[in-house]
Write a protein that holds these residues in place. Structure first.
Motif, PDB file in Angstrom:
ATOM      1  N   TRP A  65       0.834  -1.198   0.000  1.00 43.53           N
ATOM      2  CA  TRP A  65       0.000   0.000   0.000  1.00 43.53           C
ATOM      3  C   TRP A  65       0.867   1.245   0.000  1.00 43.53           C
ATOM      4  O   TRP A  65       1.928   1.280   0.611  1.00 43.53           O
ATOM      5  N   GLY A  66       0.365   2.271  -0.658  1.00 46.70           N
ATOM      6  CA  GLY A  66       1.096   3.522  -0.720  1.00 46.70           C
ATOM      7  C   GLY A  66       1.101   4.078  -2.119  1.00 46.70           C
ATOM      8  O   GLY A  66       0.482   3.525  -3.039  1.00 46.70           O
ATOM      9  N   PRO A  67       1.827   5.161  -2.335  1.00 48.68           N
ATOM     10  CA  PRO A  67       1.811   5.821  -3.642  1.00 48.68           C
ATOM     11  C   PRO A  67       2.437   5.005  -4.766  1.00 48.68           C
ATOM     12  O   PRO A  67       2.240   5.324  -5.940  1.00 48.68           O
ATOM     13  N   HIS A  68       3.203   3.952  -4.431  1.00 46.25           N
ATOM     14  CA  HIS A  68       3.884   3.171  -5.477  1.00 46.25           C
ATOM     15  C   HIS A  68       3.243   1.807  -5.707  1.00 46.25           C
ATOM     16  O   HIS A  68       3.848   0.952  -6.356  1.00 46.25           O
ATOM     17  N   ARG A  69       2.027   1.613  -5.199  1.00 44.87           N
ATOM     18  CA  ARG A  69       1.344   0.340  -5.423  1.00 44.87           C
ATOM     19  C   ARG A  69       1.125   0.131  -6.925  1.00 44.87           C
ATOM     20  O   ARG A  69       0.767   1.055  -7.657  1.00 44.87           O
ATOM     21  N   ASP A  70       1.358  -1.101  -7.380  1.00 47.44           N
ATOM     22  CA  ASP A  70       1.194  -1.556  -8.767  1.00 47.44           C
ATOM     23  C   ASP A  70       2.329  -1.115  -9.689  1.00 47.44           C
ATOM     24  O   ASP A  70       2.320  -1.454 -10.870  1.00 47.44           O
ATOM     25  N   GLU A  71       3.316  -0.383  -9.185  1.00 47.45           N
ATOM     26  CA  GLU A  71       4.426   0.044 -10.038  1.00 47.45           C
ATOM     27  C   GLU A  71       5.470  -1.063 -10.177  1.00 47.45           C
ATOM     28  O   GLU A  71       5.657  -1.883  -9.271  1.00 47.45           O
ATOM     29  N   LEU A  72       6.160  -1.074 -11.323  1.00 45.43           N
ATOM     30  CA  LEU A  72       7.305  -1.956 -11.480  1.00 45.43           C
ATOM     31  C   LEU A  72       8.409  -1.485 -10.544  1.00 45.43           C
ATOM     32  O   LEU A  72       8.788  -0.311 -10.536  1.00 45.43           O
ATOM     33  N   THR A  73       8.909  -2.422  -9.760  1.00 49.76           N
ATOM     34  CA  THR A  73       9.807  -2.110  -8.652  1.00 49.76           C
ATOM     35  C   THR A  73      10.949  -3.101  -8.664  1.00 49.76           C
ATOM     36  O   THR A  73      10.793  -4.235  -9.108  1.00 49.76           O
ATOM     37  N   THR A  74      12.108  -2.700  -8.166  1.00 52.92           N
ATOM     38  CA  THR A  74      13.269  -3.577  -8.194  1.00 52.92           C
ATOM     39  C   THR A  74      13.937  -3.654  -6.825  1.00 52.92           C
ATOM     40  O   THR A  74      13.876  -2.704  -6.026  1.00 52.92           O
ATOM     41  N   VAL A  75      14.538  -4.815  -6.564  1.00 51.48           N
ATOM     42  CA  VAL A  75      15.388  -5.045  -5.395  1.00 51.48           C
ATOM     43  C   VAL A  75      16.551  -5.929  -5.841  1.00 51.48           C
ATOM     44  O   VAL A  75      16.467  -6.585  -6.884  1.00 51.48           O
ATOM     45  N   PRO A  76      17.637  -5.960  -5.085  1.00 50.19           N
ATOM     46  CA  PRO A  76      18.715  -6.894  -5.420  1.00 50.19           C
ATOM     47  C   PRO A  76      18.254  -8.343  -5.252  1.00 50.19           C
ATOM     48  O   PRO A  76      17.509  -8.660  -4.324  1.00 50.19           O
ATOM     49  N   ARG A  77      18.661  -9.220  -6.144  1.00 51.48           N
ATOM     50  CA  ARG A  77      18.360 -10.643  -5.984  1.00 51.48           C
ATOM     51  C   ARG A  77      18.913 -11.181  -4.681  1.00 51.48           C
ATOM     52  O   ARG A  77      18.315 -12.056  -4.056  1.00 51.48           O
ATOM     53  N   SER A  78      20.060 -10.652  -4.262  1.00 63.21           N
ATOM     54  CA  SER A  78      20.704 -11.130  -3.046  1.00 63.21           C
ATOM     55  C   SER A  78      20.061 -10.581  -1.776  1.00 63.21           C
ATOM     56  O   SER A  78      20.340 -11.072  -0.684  1.00 63.21           O
ATOM     57  N   ASP A  79      19.198  -9.575  -1.910  1.00 64.57           N
ATOM     58  CA  ASP A  79      18.568  -8.962  -0.740  1.00 64.57           C
ATOM     59  C   ASP A  79      17.126  -8.587  -1.076  1.00 64.57           C
ATOM     60  O   ASP A  79      16.766  -7.404  -1.119  1.00 64.57           O
ATOM     61  N   PRO A  80      16.260  -9.578  -1.312  1.00 65.85           N
ATOM     62  CA  PRO A  80      14.889  -9.270  -1.723  1.00 65.85           C
ATOM     63  C   PRO A  80      14.090  -8.512  -0.672  1.00 65.85           C
ATOM     64  O   PRO A  80      13.108  -7.848  -1.011  1.00 65.85           O
TER      65      PRO A  80
END
Length: 339
Positions: A65-80
């Protein structure tokens, strides 16, 4: 009615309106406080740059929830579980490979929604767009990035029953040429040409040769794994009771959901892996029913979505059989792993 009585009625009405207004403000403040609490306890999400060529990352649809809901988002594979970087691009379904993405979106209209497929470049800029004839369901990009596929419901809205119809399209991301429906392909079932009005396709997954793909064919009350050929426009049945296939990175196995007798009608599937050389099926260590087209994180691990507090969470499980599933990422769906 005397003037005094009229004044008293007016004052009473004003007091009532003030009370209603105060109650509404307090209610809104309480909701905001609860929402902020949920956001504060969830993953940190900030705006930033998301690139489909950034190795060692995973990209997904953010469900927090929040202003970035449904947006394409990224995290490091090593630190999901680490901080999330959101792109500003919203998708219902998404996948990416070799710097090319496919994003299935809703276009909200005054009367009803329509849907479209966007072909994205490495910086998430739109290269091509196509109308999608129903509710988006599945999306894939070939390992080379040269082809994209998507499936939409055009009748019904769930794979659990039998009263649904899908439309599956494949686009050449280099030329823009579109195959609007796999139903135009020639079908070979059990070694013989086959035609049926009820043929229904969904869940494409591509091999690395820019020619071969796999998908689900439903006809005659059964589902089949089919191997497709983009050059000859032919699909050939390979195995029965296979839905939403996903080809392993080494091209030797198919992960899929299989209907298992005795399970509830609205949750009838277990995950299996099929060895394409031996045709041996291996159940994976996930006891819950999974309605998703799984993603291979690598040659050993499957990732898939299950319902969560904010829509869906991503889980991981070994592809070889034994093991224990674990939650990989909360509030997330439609993952792609960038190599």
């Amino acid at each position: 009615m005397t003037v005094r009585t009229r004044i008293l009625i007016l004052l009473s009405a004003v007091a009532l309106l003030v009370a209603v207004g105060v109650a509404a403000v307090l209610h809104a403040a309480a909701r905001a406080e609860r929402r902020d609490h949920v956001q504060a306890g969830g993953p940190a999400v900030t705006s930033g740059t998301v690139l489909l060529t950034e190795h060692g990352r995973m990209v997904f649809r953010n469900m927090a929830w929040g202003p970035h809901r449904d947006e394409l988002t990224t995290v490091p594979r090593s630190d999901p579980a680490g901080p999330r970087t959101a792109s500003g691009v919203k998708c219902l379904r998404f996948y990416a490979a070799s710097g090319t993405g496919v994003c299935l979106q809703a276009v909200h209209g005054p009367v009803s929604d329509t849907y479209r497929a966007l072909i994205l470049d490495a910086r998430l800029h739109t290269r091509d767009r196509y109308d999608v004839p129903g509710i988006p369901s599945r999306a894939r990009v070939s390992p080379t990035g040269h082809f994209a596929a998507w499936t939409a419901f055009v009748g019904g809205d769930s794979y659990a029953g039998t009263n649904f119809s899908t439309r599956t399209a494949i686009a050449d991301t280099r030329t823009g040429a579109l195959i609007p429906s796999l139903e135009a392909f020639r079908i070979v079932r059990d070694g013989h040409p086959y035609r049926a009005a009820d043929a229904n396709f969904w869940g494409v997954t591509f091999a690395a040769d820019d020619r071969t793909f796999y998908a689900t064919l439903a006809t005659g009350g059964k589902t089949y794994l089919v191997r497709g050929d983009l050059r000859t426009r032919t699909v050939t049945t390979v195995h029965t009771n296979v839905e939403c296939p996903s080809l392993s990175p080494d091209g030797t196995r198919i992960a899929y959901k299989k209907r298992v007798p005795g399970l509830p009608k609205d949750a009838p599937w277990h995950l299996y892996v099929l060895d394409l050389h031996t045709m041996r099926e291996t159940p994976v260590a996930e006891s819950r029913s999974v309605d998703d087209q799984v993603v291979w994180r690598d040659d050993r691990t499957l990732v898939y979505a299950l319902p969560g507090d904010y829509g869906a969470d991503l889980y991981a499980v070994p592809a070889g059989g034994p093991g224990t599933p674990h939650r990989l990422l909360p509030s997330a769906v439609s993952a792609a792993f960038l190599d």
